[in-house]
Design an enzyme around this catalytic site. Structure first.
Site, PDB file in Angstrom:
ATOM      1  N   GLY A 139     100.792  62.704  23.713  1.00  0.00           N
ATOM      2  CA  GLY A 139     100.969  61.729  22.650  1.00  0.00           C
ATOM      3  C   GLY A 139     101.234  62.403  21.323  1.00  0.00           C
ATOM      4  O   GLY A 139     101.378  63.626  21.244  1.00  0.00           O
ATOM      5  N   SER A 141     100.556  64.247  18.374  1.00  0.00           N
ATOM      6  CA  SER A 141      99.381  65.058  18.030  1.00  0.00           C
ATOM      7  C   SER A 141      99.781  66.444  17.550  1.00  0.00           C
ATOM      8  O   SER A 141     100.247  67.264  18.336  1.00  0.00           O
ATOM      9  CB  SER A 141      98.477  65.197  19.263  1.00  0.00           C
ATOM     10  OG  SER A 141      99.251  65.564  20.402  1.00  0.00           O
ATOM     11  N   ALA A 143      98.340  69.894  16.417  1.00  0.00           N
ATOM     12  CA  ALA A 143      97.084  70.639  16.516  1.00  0.00           C
ATOM     13  C   ALA A 143      96.495  70.906  15.140  1.00  0.00           C
ATOM     14  O   ALA A 143      95.270  70.898  14.960  1.00  0.00           O
ATOM     15  CB  ALA A 143      97.321  71.950  17.256  1.00  0.00           C
ATOM     16  N   LYS A 194     111.178  64.621  24.168  1.00  0.00           N
ATOM     17  CA  LYS A 194     111.171  64.432  22.712  1.00  0.00           C
ATOM     18  C   LYS A 194     111.321  65.755  21.984  1.00  0.00           C
ATOM     19  O   LYS A 194     111.790  65.800  20.843  1.00  0.00           O
ATOM     20  CB  LYS A 194     109.901  63.695  22.265  1.00  0.00           C
ATOM     21  CG  LYS A 194     108.579  64.344  22.679  1.00  0.00           C
ATOM     22  CD  LYS A 194     108.061  65.371  21.709  1.00  0.00           C
ATOM     23  CE  LYS A 194     106.828  66.064  22.253  1.00  0.00           C
ATOM     24  NZ  LYS A 194     106.301  67.091  21.361  1.00  0.00           N
ATOM     25  N   ASP A 247     105.126  59.951  19.859  1.00  0.00           N
ATOM     26  CA  ASP A 247     105.281  61.404  19.891  1.00  0.00           C
ATOM     27  C   ASP A 247     106.627  61.825  19.316  1.00  0.00           C
ATOM     28  O   ASP A 247     106.745  62.872  18.664  1.00  0.00           O
ATOM     29  CB  ASP A 247     105.131  61.905  21.331  1.00  0.00           C
ATOM     30  CG  ASP A 247     104.653  63.342  21.409  1.00  0.00           C
ATOM     31  OD1 ASP A 247     104.438  63.964  20.345  1.00  0.00           O
ATOM     32  OD2 ASP A 247     104.493  63.856  22.525  1.00  0.00           O
ATOM     33  N   ARG A 258     107.006  72.845  15.797  1.00  0.00           N
ATOM     34  CA  ARG A 258     107.774  74.084  15.982  1.00  0.00           C
ATOM     35  C   ARG A 258     109.193  73.787  16.466  1.00  0.00           C
ATOM     36  O   ARG A 258     110.124  74.538  16.155  1.00  0.00           O
ATOM     37  CB  ARG A 258     107.037  75.014  16.938  1.00  0.00           C
ATOM     38  CG  ARG A 258     106.951  74.546  18.361  1.00  0.00           C
ATOM     39  CD  ARG A 258     106.002  75.372  19.200  1.00  0.00           C
ATOM     40  NE  ARG A 258     104.611  75.141  18.853  1.00  0.00           N
ATOM     41  CZ  ARG A 258     103.571  75.562  19.558  1.00  0.00           C
ATOM     42  NH1 ARG A 258     103.781  76.258  20.664  1.00  0.00           N
ATOM     43  NH2 ARG A 258     102.336  75.315  19.196  1.00  0.00           N
ATOM     44  N   VAL A 282     105.804  79.486  21.563  1.00  0.00           N
ATOM     45  CA  VAL A 282     106.788  78.957  22.499  1.00  0.00           C
ATOM     46  C   VAL A 282     107.456  77.715  21.909  1.00  0.00           C
ATOM     47  O   VAL A 282     106.793  76.817  21.399  1.00  0.00           O
ATOM     48  CB  VAL A 282     106.126  78.602  23.844  1.00  0.00           C
ATOM     49  CG1 VAL A 282     107.123  77.907  24.773  1.00  0.00           C
ATOM     50  CG2 VAL A 282     105.578  79.865  24.501  1.00  0.00           C
ATOM     51  N   GLU A 284     109.199  74.842  23.262  1.00  0.00           N
ATOM     52  CA  GLU A 284     109.472  74.196  24.545  1.00  0.00           C
ATOM     53  C   GLU A 284     110.817  73.470  24.555  1.00  0.00           C
ATOM     54  O   GLU A 284     111.475  73.371  25.594  1.00  0.00           O
ATOM     55  CB  GLU A 284     108.354  73.211  24.900  1.00  0.00           C
ATOM     56  CG  GLU A 284     107.036  73.854  25.288  1.00  0.00           C
ATOM     57  CD  GLU A 284     107.026  74.389  26.720  1.00  0.00           C
ATOM     58  OE1 GLU A 284     108.093  74.436  27.354  1.00  0.00           O
ATOM     59  OE2 GLU A 284     105.935  74.759  27.186  1.00  0.00           O
TER      60      GLU A 284
END
Length: 338
Positions: A139, A141, A143, A194, A247, A258, A282, A284
């Site tokens: 979802g 979020s 960090a 996404k 998200d 990122r 990373v 993604e």
């Protein structure tokens, strides 16, 4: 809920933030990672400065060099590792586990070669007698916000609703709330795809485009994410929820992302190799772009934004030319599914 022992596999930014949530809820957290200095820092200084410069973790959060020690007596195992190493790590966990555990993951991506979702990888590598049905934690979020206990709402998805409810109770508190869902395909594809759109949104920002363009890529990006997900068996309603549009908004509009930052750098003319080296984490969305493009080709799903980003990243296509091509595609109805 009674106190649970949770092995968190992966001391990255999200793994660390989720560890703090679990600790705040009174659970025993055992983090495992393969970078010795990072594990020692968590245990000795109670920090993880690779990701959080100013955050002090609770002393009760422990980190382990040994995967076997981290898994010893665990009630639940949470995978938070990069997609490309999930299969390898899952094999290692399966070799060590000697009892049934709840298995969760909070990673977002598609395996590069197989194009498989992470829950599928975990199902393949961890025998069913050693685990519950997989639960996906996904979802909107960052960090960086969760670690300072900002309000965060996400989804716990599993084919087994009771397993999803277990995870909902495990994590939920006054600042962190989970909703259950049984559409695993929808939640996982939304979380993975996404990241591609976030790269594109960042690129538009780097090129100097305004809010109109950014709103366009997010909404049309959601349309093509939904097309692919539905083709794979997902419910279209999932993409209007937290793990879908929620998200996509948080990842496609924020400097904390990122993937957005990588796209922004691409838009400003930086080379991909330099971006990945400077990021130190990373991205993604880069590998997921290739997997999603290949999957769309295989299933004959129309994904023009994903195709454009693929051509820029993997074929050296000029980014401004890619935008021109999208803007000059054949005319479509807004709700067209092909």
């Amino acid at each position: 809920m009674d106190k649970q022992r949770v092995a968190v596999i992966g001391p990255g930014s999200w793994g660390t933030a989720l560890s703090q949530v679990l600790n705040d809820n009174g659970h025993e957290v055992r983090i495992w990672g393969n970078i010795a200095e990072q594990i020692d820092e968590i245990n000795q200084a109670h920090t993880n400065t690779r990701y959080f410069k100013d955050t002090v973790l609770d002393e009760k959060i422990k980190a382990y060099h040994s995967l076997a020690e981290a898994l010893d007596g665990a009630d639940a195992v949470l995978f938070v590792v990069p997609t490309k190493v999930t299969r390898l790590v899952a094999k290692q966990v399966a070799q060590i586990l000697d009892h049934n555990v709840k298995v969760m993951h909070a990673s977002k991506g598609l395996e590069p070669d197989s194009h498989e979702r992470i829950s599928t990888i975990l199902e393949e590598e961890i025998p069913s007698e050693l685990r519950s049905e997989i639960v996906v934690v996904s979802g909107p979020s960052h960090a960086e916000e969760t670690i300072v206990r900002d309000i965060t709402l996400i989804t716990a998805a599993s084919k087994d609703l009771e397993a999803a409810k277990y995870v909902q109770k495990l994590f939920s508190n006054h600042y962190f709330r989970l909703y259950t869902n049984t559409d695993v395909v929808g939640v996982e594809t939304a979380g993975a795809l996404k990241n591609i759109i976030a790269v594109g949104a960042g690129a538009l920002h780097g090129l100097g485009y305004g809010d109109n363009a950014k709103a366009a890529i997010i909404t049309r990006g959601l349309a093509e994410i939904t097309r692919l997900g539905v083709k794979l068996g997902a419910s279209p309603l999932t993409y209007s929820g937290l793990s879908g549009v929620g998200d996509l908004i948080v990842t496609g509009t924020s400097i904390h992302s990122r993937n957005w930052r990588a796209g922004d750098a691409l838009g400003r003319g930086e080379k991909l190799a330099d971006i990945e080296a400077n990021m130190g984490m990373v991205i993604e969305g880069i590998s997921t772009t290739k997997a999603a493009y290949e999957l769309a080709q295989e299933l004959d799903v129309y994904m023009p934004i994903t195709q454009a980003i693929y051509k820029v990243i993997y074929q050296g296509h000029d980014i401004k030319e890619a935008i021109f091509e999208i803007m000059n595609n054949e005319f479509k109805a807004e709700n067209e599914w092909s």
